[in-house]
Scaffold this motif. Sequence first.
Motif, PDB file in Angstrom:
ATOM      1  N   LEU A 235       0.839  -1.163   0.121  1.00 42.37           N
ATOM      2  CA  LEU A 235      -0.055  -0.088   0.134  1.00 42.37           C
ATOM      3  C   LEU A 235       0.751   1.219   0.056  1.00 42.37           C
ATOM      4  O   LEU A 235       0.749   2.098  -0.757  1.00 42.37           O
ATOM      5  CB  LEU A 235      -0.894  -0.051   1.394  1.00 42.37           C
ATOM      6  N   SER A 236       1.807   1.324   0.904  1.00 42.53           N
ATOM      7  CA  SER A 236       2.827   2.490   0.917  1.00 42.53           C
ATOM      8  C   SER A 236       3.527   2.656  -0.490  1.00 42.53           C
ATOM      9  O   SER A 236       3.534   3.704  -0.826  1.00 42.53           O
ATOM     10  CB  SER A 236       3.700   2.472   2.086  1.00 42.53           C
ATOM     11  N   GLU A 237       4.068   1.518  -1.195  1.00 37.40           N
ATOM     12  CA  GLU A 237       4.528   1.530  -2.405  1.00 37.40           C
ATOM     13  C   GLU A 237       3.534   2.069  -3.253  1.00 37.40           C
ATOM     14  O   GLU A 237       4.171   3.028  -4.048  1.00 37.40           O
ATOM     15  CB  GLU A 237       5.136   0.215  -2.732  1.00 37.40           C
ATOM     16  N   ALA A 238       2.349   1.730  -3.245  1.00 36.02           N
ATOM     17  CA  ALA A 238       1.317   2.109  -4.481  1.00 36.02           C
ATOM     18  C   ALA A 238       1.083   3.706  -4.214  1.00 36.02           C
ATOM     19  O   ALA A 238       1.157   4.432  -5.149  1.00 36.02           O
ATOM     20  CB  ALA A 238       0.189   1.441  -4.300  1.00 36.02           C
ATOM     21  N   LEU A 239       0.923   4.075  -2.986  1.00 35.06           N
ATOM     22  CA  LEU A 239       0.861   5.657  -2.799  1.00 35.06           C
ATOM     23  C   LEU A 239       2.067   6.417  -3.161  1.00 35.06           C
ATOM     24  O   LEU A 239       1.525   7.492  -3.524  1.00 35.06           O
ATOM     25  CB  LEU A 239       0.387   5.733  -1.311  1.00 35.06           C
ATOM     26  N   SER A 240       2.909   5.866  -2.800  1.00 31.89           N
ATOM     27  CA  SER A 240       4.292   6.815  -3.032  1.00 31.89           C
ATOM     28  C   SER A 240       4.374   6.910  -4.505  1.00 31.89           C
ATOM     29  O   SER A 240       4.872   8.049  -4.975  1.00 31.89           O
ATOM     30  CB  SER A 240       5.590   6.045  -2.460  1.00 31.89           C
TER      31      SER A 240
END
Length: 286
Positions: A235-240
């Motif tokens: 999730l954090s990778e996709a948002l970044s």
Amino acid sequence: MSRALILILLLVGLIVASPPHKYTKKKGGKGHHYWNATENDALYTWEQAEGYLECEEFLNFPNLGQETKDLTLDERGYVRKQGKPRALEHMCPTRDCVPDVNSTEESPGCGFKRRTLKSGNWTTTNINLGRVDWFRDAYKRLAPYRGGEGNSLKTRIGMGVPIITKWYLDANYTVISATMSFYVPSLYQKNPPASLNKDVRVEQWDEVVTYSRTWGGTRDDVEYWPQSAKQFDYLSEALSREDLKWYSYLRLTGSYIGRKEVMLADRDIVVREIKEKGPDSGVESE
């Protein structure tokens, strides 16, 4: 992500997690404990069930030459190791879902669902992270409020879904505290009865934008327990990648029957405790 957070998230327990490809019913349960997983699998694509288009880098193609008959493949031919999550469209018509939880709000990228968690009232208790059975301990503390013996109306009011667990982190991203919350059902949402347990409080949460990922499966699956930590990383990778910002010191997990979600919020959730009201608290007059 800190080792402490990963350790705690690996211990995340759910109320009944439902196996795919059959009818499932909790012993002695009614209503939301009974759902047709086979129907869910047939009616909804993986994108519809998850609520977003999964990013290709988070998926795996089957090995060439490998037998695929025993593998679960999605519509694009990717291997899926967990069961298909229960679609919100399949659940919410028969459950009291949080408003707009099944929002069609368009997400700006793959790998997550963007939606607005509307302002609303919740019952909340603190989690004792020192207990091995912390999930069941907190759940059992909240249950009397929905059952009637723990609220000022002395009336069974039920509960909405999902159950939301908040994880609060310090500057080193170590979990320092956590809470579990039940959504007050729509019939009592505007005027919730008071809690009769000093360890259970009624709260009003401000509106917040959330970004979420989901998966299905059962607690017996080999890779089921590591999913919380892995999904937060995805999730954090996709948002970044989409240059989206989130509040770093709060993690949320949402529990449904047959569905689990991890969530990040665009800011901290402002919470106000609702103090005890008079004896007329409860269903609003017409």
